[in-house]
Scaffold this motif. Structure first.
Motif, PDB file in Angstrom:
ATOM      1  N   PRO A  48       0.812  -1.229   0.000  1.00 17.87           N
ATOM      2  CA  PRO A  48       0.000   0.000   0.000  1.00 17.87           C
ATOM      3  C   PRO A  48       0.842   1.274   0.000  1.00 17.87           C
ATOM      4  N   PHE A  49       1.935   1.252   0.764  1.00 20.86           N
ATOM      5  CA  PHE A  49       2.797   2.432   0.835  1.00 20.86           C
ATOM      6  C   PHE A  49       3.482   2.694  -0.511  1.00 20.86           C
ATOM      7  N   LEU A  50       3.930   1.635  -1.155  1.00 20.95           N
ATOM      8  CA  LEU A  50       4.590   1.789  -2.454  1.00 20.95           C
ATOM      9  C   LEU A  50       3.610   2.274  -3.519  1.00 20.95           C
ATOM     10  N   ILE A  51       2.427   1.698  -3.533  1.00 15.90           N
ATOM     11  CA  ILE A  51       1.425   2.102  -4.526  1.00 15.90           C
ATOM     12  C   ILE A  51       1.086   3.583  -4.362  1.00 15.90           C
ATOM     13  N   LEU A  52       0.912   4.004  -3.131  1.00 14.96           N
ATOM     14  CA  LEU A  52       0.502   5.380  -2.871  1.00 14.96           C
ATOM     15  C   LEU A  52       1.630   6.404  -3.003  1.00 14.96           C
ATOM     16  N   PHE A  53       2.859   6.026  -2.620  1.00 19.49           N
ATOM     17  CA  PHE A  53       3.905   7.036  -2.472  1.00 19.49           C
ATOM     18  C   PHE A  53       5.158   6.856  -3.316  1.00 19.49           C
ATOM     19  N   PHE A  54       5.322   5.753  -4.037  1.00 20.87           N
ATOM     20  CA  PHE A  54       6.576   5.505  -4.744  1.00 20.87           C
ATOM     21  C   PHE A  54       6.926   6.644  -5.697  1.00 20.87           C
ATOM     22  N   GLU A  55       6.008   7.021  -6.558  1.00 24.93           N
ATOM     23  CA  GLU A  55       6.310   8.073  -7.542  1.00 24.93           C
ATOM     24  C   GLU A  55       6.616   9.398  -6.858  1.00 24.93           C
ATOM     25  N   LYS A  56       5.867   9.730  -5.817  1.00 24.35           N
ATOM     26  CA  LYS A  56       6.099  10.983  -5.098  1.00 24.35           C
ATOM     27  C   LYS A  56       7.486  11.012  -4.457  1.00 24.35           C
ATOM     28  N   VAL A  57       7.866   9.922  -3.822  1.00 27.44           N
ATOM     29  CA  VAL A  57       9.175   9.853  -3.167  1.00 27.44           C
ATOM     30  C   VAL A  57      10.287   9.886  -4.202  1.00 27.44           C
ATOM     31  N   LEU A  58      10.114   9.154  -5.287  1.00 28.06           N
ATOM     32  CA  LEU A  58      11.108   9.143  -6.363  1.00 28.06           C
ATOM     33  C   LEU A  58      11.302  10.547  -6.939  1.00 28.06           C
ATOM     34  N   ASN A  59      10.203  11.233  -7.208  1.00 26.83           N
ATOM     35  CA  ASN A  59      10.282  12.600  -7.734  1.00 26.83           C
ATOM     36  C   ASN A  59      10.942  13.545  -6.728  1.00 26.83           C
ATOM     37  N   TRP A  60      10.624  13.381  -5.452  1.00 26.49           N
ATOM     38  CA  TRP A  60      11.213  14.230  -4.414  1.00 26.49           C
ATOM     39  C   TRP A  60      12.727  14.063  -4.376  1.00 26.49           C
ATOM     40  N   PHE A  61      13.200  12.824  -4.408  1.00 25.70           N
ATOM     41  CA  PHE A  61      14.645  12.581  -4.397  1.00 25.70           C
ATOM     42  C   PHE A  61      15.309  13.172  -5.637  1.00 25.70           C
ATOM     43  N   GLN A  62      14.643  13.065  -6.765  1.00 17.91           N
ATOM     44  CA  GLN A  62      15.214  13.621  -7.996  1.00 17.91           C
ATOM     45  C   GLN A  62      15.249  15.147  -7.954  1.00 17.91           C
ATOM     46  N   GLU A  63      14.207  15.769  -7.407  1.00 16.24           N
ATOM     47  CA  GLU A  63      14.184  17.224  -7.283  1.00 16.24           C
ATOM     48  C   GLU A  63      15.277  17.732  -6.341  1.00 16.24           C
ATOM     49  N   LYS A  64      15.527  16.984  -5.276  1.00 14.97           N
ATOM     50  CA  LYS A  64      16.547  17.382  -4.304  1.00 14.97           C
ATOM     51  C   LYS A  64      17.957  17.130  -4.828  1.00 14.97           C
ATOM     52  N   GLY A  65      18.068  16.308  -5.862  1.00 10.98           N
ATOM     53  CA  GLY A  65      19.374  16.014  -6.435  1.00 10.98           C
ATOM     54  C   GLY A  65      20.214  15.068  -5.596  1.00 10.98           C
ATOM     55  N   TRP A  66      19.558  14.281  -4.722  1.00  9.52           N
ATOM     56  CA  TRP A  66      20.282  13.331  -3.890  1.00  9.52           C
ATOM     57  C   TRP A  66      20.537  12.062  -4.683  1.00  9.52           C
ATOM     58  N   LEU A  67      21.757  11.621  -4.690  1.00  2.85           N
ATOM     59  CA  LEU A  67      22.155  10.404  -5.392  1.00  2.85           C
ATOM     60  C   LEU A  67      21.546  10.368  -6.800  1.00  2.85           C
ATOM     61  N   PRO A  68      21.854  11.353  -7.621  1.00  2.00           N
ATOM     62  CA  PRO A  68      21.171  11.487  -8.904  1.00  2.00           C
ATOM     63  C   PRO A  68      21.307  10.267  -9.821  1.00  2.00           C
ATOM     64  N   LYS A  69      22.471   9.638  -9.846  1.00  2.00           N
ATOM     65  CA  LYS A  69      22.634   8.478 -10.727  1.00  2.00           C
ATOM     66  C   LYS A  69      21.769   7.309 -10.272  1.00  2.00           C
ATOM     67  N   LEU A  70      21.712   7.091  -8.974  1.00  2.00           N
ATOM     68  CA  LEU A  70      20.906   5.990  -8.441  1.00  2.00           C
ATOM     69  C   LEU A  70      19.428   6.197  -8.758  1.00  2.00           C
ATOM     70  N   PHE A  71      18.917   7.390  -8.469  1.00  2.00           N
ATOM     71  CA  PHE A  71      17.487   7.618  -8.672  1.00  2.00           C
ATOM     72  C   PHE A  71      17.127   7.758 -10.146  1.00  2.00           C
ATOM     73  N   ALA A  72      18.048   8.169 -10.966  1.00  3.47           N
ATOM     74  CA  ALA A  72      17.816   8.168 -12.419  1.00  3.47           C
ATOM     75  C   ALA A  72      17.727   6.727 -12.918  1.00  3.47           C
ATOM     76  N   TRP A  73      18.594   5.866 -12.395  1.00  2.00           N
ATOM     77  CA  TRP A  73      18.555   4.453 -12.791  1.00  2.00           C
ATOM     78  C   TRP A  73      17.251   3.811 -12.335  1.00  2.00           C
ATOM     79  N   ILE A  74      16.851   4.076 -11.071  1.00  2.00           N
ATOM     80  CA  ILE A  74      15.592   3.521 -10.556  1.00  2.00           C
ATOM     81  C   ILE A  74      14.421   3.995 -11.408  1.00  2.00           C
TER      82      ILE A  74
END
Length: 162
Positions: free
Chosen positions: A62-88
């Motif tokens: 349930p947590f992944l279905i509801l929040f995965f895209e939001k969390v992924l986008n947040w990490f990408q916006e913050k620029g944290w570990l950009p290569k990892l989150f771009a790969w994911i």
């Protein structure tokens, strides 16, 4: 073999061994595909292992279905570990293109295949990325996990000596 496994896990924490199975089932990639054989190898009850493994593997869904895209986008916006989150992002979007057009049945069949990388975590993330409604995504993931669970249970029961 059962004794060696039991000796390895017993000193870690003085808890019910089913808790170990629940936690192992929550781990990405391992999920119930690894938790069921582990529980049976430890000599635990057949149906208890199945139920606890299913609950553990479904816990993050349930947590992944509801929040995965939001969390992924947040990490990408913050620029944290950009290569990892771009790969994911690339990895999950590539899978979502193949599964997305089938929606419910695509997610269900994807999870039902008991191979690493086709489990609850990946399917829930894909459901989030394709914006599949929660009321359709969770039952699709659950049904696929049930099918995979029965397949793994049957194979484990046949291959693990009791």
């Amino acid at each position: 073999m059962k004794e060696k496994l039991a000796q390895f896990f017993a000193p870690l924490i003085n808890l019910n061994p089913l808790i170990y199975i629940f936690v192992v089932a929550m781990v990405p990639v391992i999920e119930l595909r690894g938790a069921i054989p582990l529980g049976l190898a430890l000599g635990l009850d057949f149906w208890s292992v199945f139920l606890v493994s299913l609950l553990g593997s479904m816990f993050p869904a349930p947590f992944l279905i509801l929040f995965f895209e939001k969390v992924l986008n947040w990490f990408q916006e913050k620029g944290w570990l950009p290569k990892l989150f771009a790969w994911i992002d690339h990895h999950f979007r590539a899978k979502s293109e193949k599964i997305g057009r089938w929606q419910f049945w695509g997610i269900m069949i994807f999870v039902a295949i008991p191979l690493p990388g086709t489990g609850v975590w990946t399917a829930s993330a894909i459901a989030s990325l394709i914006k599949m409604p929660f009321k359709k995504a969770l039952p699709a993931v659950l049904l696929g996990d049930l099918i995979a669970g029965f397949i793994v249970l049957g194979l484990s029961w046949a291959l693990i000596p009791t």
